[in-house]
Scaffold this motif. Structure first.
Motif, PDB file in Angstrom:
ATOM      1  N   ARG A 197       0.865  -1.268  -0.081  1.00 51.52           N
ATOM      2  CA  ARG A 197      -0.098   0.180  -0.388  1.00 51.52           C
ATOM      3  C   ARG A 197       1.070   1.518   0.096  1.00 51.52           C
ATOM      4  O   ARG A 197       1.794   1.206   0.064  1.00 51.52           O
ATOM      5  N   ASP A 216       0.912   5.775   0.349  1.00 51.87           N
ATOM      6  CA  ASP A 216      -0.104   6.716   1.289  1.00 51.87           C
ATOM      7  C   ASP A 216       0.552   7.521  -0.068  1.00 51.87           C
ATOM      8  O   ASP A 216       1.575   7.940  -0.380  1.00 51.87           O
ATOM      9  N   ASP A 242       4.916   6.935  -0.247  1.00 53.52           N
ATOM     10  CA  ASP A 242       5.141   6.352   1.093  1.00 53.52           C
ATOM     11  C   ASP A 242       4.237   4.821   1.218  1.00 53.52           C
ATOM     12  O   ASP A 242       3.306   5.039   1.673  1.00 53.52           O
ATOM     13  N   ASN A 262       3.893   1.115   2.250  1.00 55.63           N
ATOM     14  CA  ASN A 262       4.722   0.538   4.336  1.00 55.63           C
ATOM     15  C   ASN A 262       4.657  -1.197   3.075  1.00 55.63           C
ATOM     16  O   ASN A 262       3.989  -1.713   2.306  1.00 55.63           O
ATOM     17  N   THR A 263       5.672  -1.450   3.699  1.00 54.93           N
ATOM     18  CA  THR A 263       6.105  -2.920   3.224  1.00 54.93           C
ATOM     19  C   THR A 263       6.231  -3.905   4.603  1.00 54.93           C
ATOM     20  O   THR A 263       6.642  -3.754   5.884  1.00 54.93           O
ATOM     21  N   GLN A 288       7.353  -6.818   7.490  1.00 53.99           N
ATOM     22  CA  GLN A 288       9.187  -6.603   7.820  1.00 53.99           C
ATOM     23  C   GLN A 288       9.803  -8.034   7.042  1.00 53.99           C
ATOM     24  O   GLN A 288      10.988  -7.817   6.531  1.00 53.99           O
ATOM     25  N   GLY A 332      10.148  -0.555   7.755  1.00 57.23           N
ATOM     26  CA  GLY A 332       9.167  -0.717   6.956  1.00 57.23           C
ATOM     27  C   GLY A 332       8.729  -0.065   6.290  1.00 57.23           C
ATOM     28  O   GLY A 332       6.785  -0.366   6.096  1.00 57.23           O
ATOM     29  N   ARG A 333       9.542   0.888   5.524  1.00 59.02           N
ATOM     30  CA  ARG A 333       8.636   1.802   5.201  1.00 59.02           C
ATOM     31  C   ARG A 333       9.414   2.311   4.484  1.00 59.02           C
ATOM     32  O   ARG A 333      10.628   2.694   4.424  1.00 59.02           O
ATOM     33  N   ARG A 380      10.250   5.479   0.784  1.00 60.74           N
ATOM     34  CA  ARG A 380       9.468   7.074   0.280  1.00 60.74           C
ATOM     35  C   ARG A 380       9.973   6.207  -1.634  1.00 60.74           C
ATOM     36  O   ARG A 380      11.612   6.895  -1.825  1.00 60.74           O
ATOM     37  N   GLY A 428      -3.090   4.060  -0.084  1.00 59.27           N
ATOM     38  CA  GLY A 428      -3.611   4.108   1.227  1.00 59.27           C
ATOM     39  C   GLY A 428      -4.269   4.882   1.862  1.00 59.27           C
ATOM     40  O   GLY A 428      -5.329   5.479   0.940  1.00 59.27           O
TER      41      GLY A 428
END
Length: 312
Positions: A35, A37, A49, A51-52, A54, A88-89, A91, A123
């Protein structure tokens, strides 16, 4: 600039790029959802941004990939580097200076792990800076990008690239005509400036060379207003639904500028902005005349018989 081609709101598949554009209804394996954002800035840039999970493997050459639907040229794919932005992010940034052709762009994540790019899911979108956006009036070329969720729940961008551009504002449907106010970007209205209604299709039986319906502009700096009476539009109606596209000619002899509403956070105006259609007497029947936004958010007028259905 040529008038925009109307685009389908569906997501077509292509044989040329099956790994990117085709969305099978029943995938062989369901990958972990990625997802993104989106944050928009007032200059027209976007920040993504991601979200991945772990256990997601990310290579140094990871990229957010944007592909123009139906495009197959070198400029129809844009790769934006994906870098770490906390635990976990990831960009990626699409600057306002990077030009995207008009159309719908699908968004993917290429994590550099050897797999095909994967569709991104939307997101949280922070598009507050796009609401009532007012770029500098002297800007030569205006780029607009609005992220949205497709009918399949994937992330895509709607892009416009125009210069000059006539931004529609308030629209008043009154008994004496349709009054449109707006602002012109990338050009300055001069004496003799006018608004023009162009028949999108030449009605059967129309007089050859009848040309567009024109009305003068009232201008104050970059801001403009005009009122388009119903009589001539209704007088040229022959049958069915006859759309008229609205343009602004800032200087006599100059190329006309399409009137559209782009500077907000609504990617598809057609289903959101609704205006009344008034009954007007034509030569052989009574017709309905009213403004609407096309699938490309361009402003148009619809002249239709009483029983006709709306069209884009």
């Amino acid at each position: 600039m040529n008038a925009s081609t109307q685009l389908s709101a569906t997501e077509p598949t292509t044989k040329e790029h099956p790994a990117i554009d085709q969305e099978p209804k029943v995938p062989a394996a369901v990958p972990v959802e990625l997802r993104a954002d989106c944050i928009a800035d007032s200059a027209g840039g976007l920040t993504f941004d991601l979200n991945t999970p772990q256990d997601t493997s990310v290579s140094w050459n990871a990229a957010l990939v944007l592909r123009l639907r139906g495009g197959d040229g070198a400029d129809d794919e844009v790769r934006l580097p994906l870098g770490p932005n906390g635990s976990g992010r990831l960009r990626a940034v699409l600057p306002s200076t990077v030009a995207l052709a008009e159309g719908r762009w699908n968004a993917y994540a290429d994590l550099g792990d050897g797999r095909d790019p994967r569709r991104l899911q939307p997101g949280v979108n922070d598009l507050r800076s796009l609401v009532d956006r007012r770029p500098l009036a002297g800007i030569g070329r205006l780029g607009v990008r609005i992220p949205y969720a497709t009918k399949y729940g994937n992330l895509a961008l709607r892009s416009w690239l125009r210069g000059p551009h006539a931004e529609a504002g308030d629209i008043l449907v009154a008994p004496d005509g349709i009054t449109v106010s707006g602002r012109l970007y990338g050009a300055s209205p001069a004496p003799g400036a006018q608004a023009e209604a162009h028949a999108r299709h030449t009605p059967e039986g129309a007089v050859t060379g009848s040309g567009p319906v024109t009305v003068p502009l009232t201008v104050e700096g970059p801001d403009f207003t005009f009122t388009l009476p119903y009589d001539e539009l209704a007088g040229r109606w022959r049958h069915g639904t006859e759309p008229w596209d609205l343009w602004l000619r800032p200087v006599p002899g100059a190329r006309p500028v399409r009137i559209a509403r782009l500077l907000d956070d609504v990617p598809d105006k057609k289903q959101v902005f609704s205006y009344p259609a008034l009954a007007v007497a034509a030569a052989t029947a009574q017709v309905r005349v009213g403004p609407y936004y096309t699938l490309d958010n361009d402003l148009a007028i619809r002249v239709a018989g009483a029983e006709e259905r709306d069209e884009g």
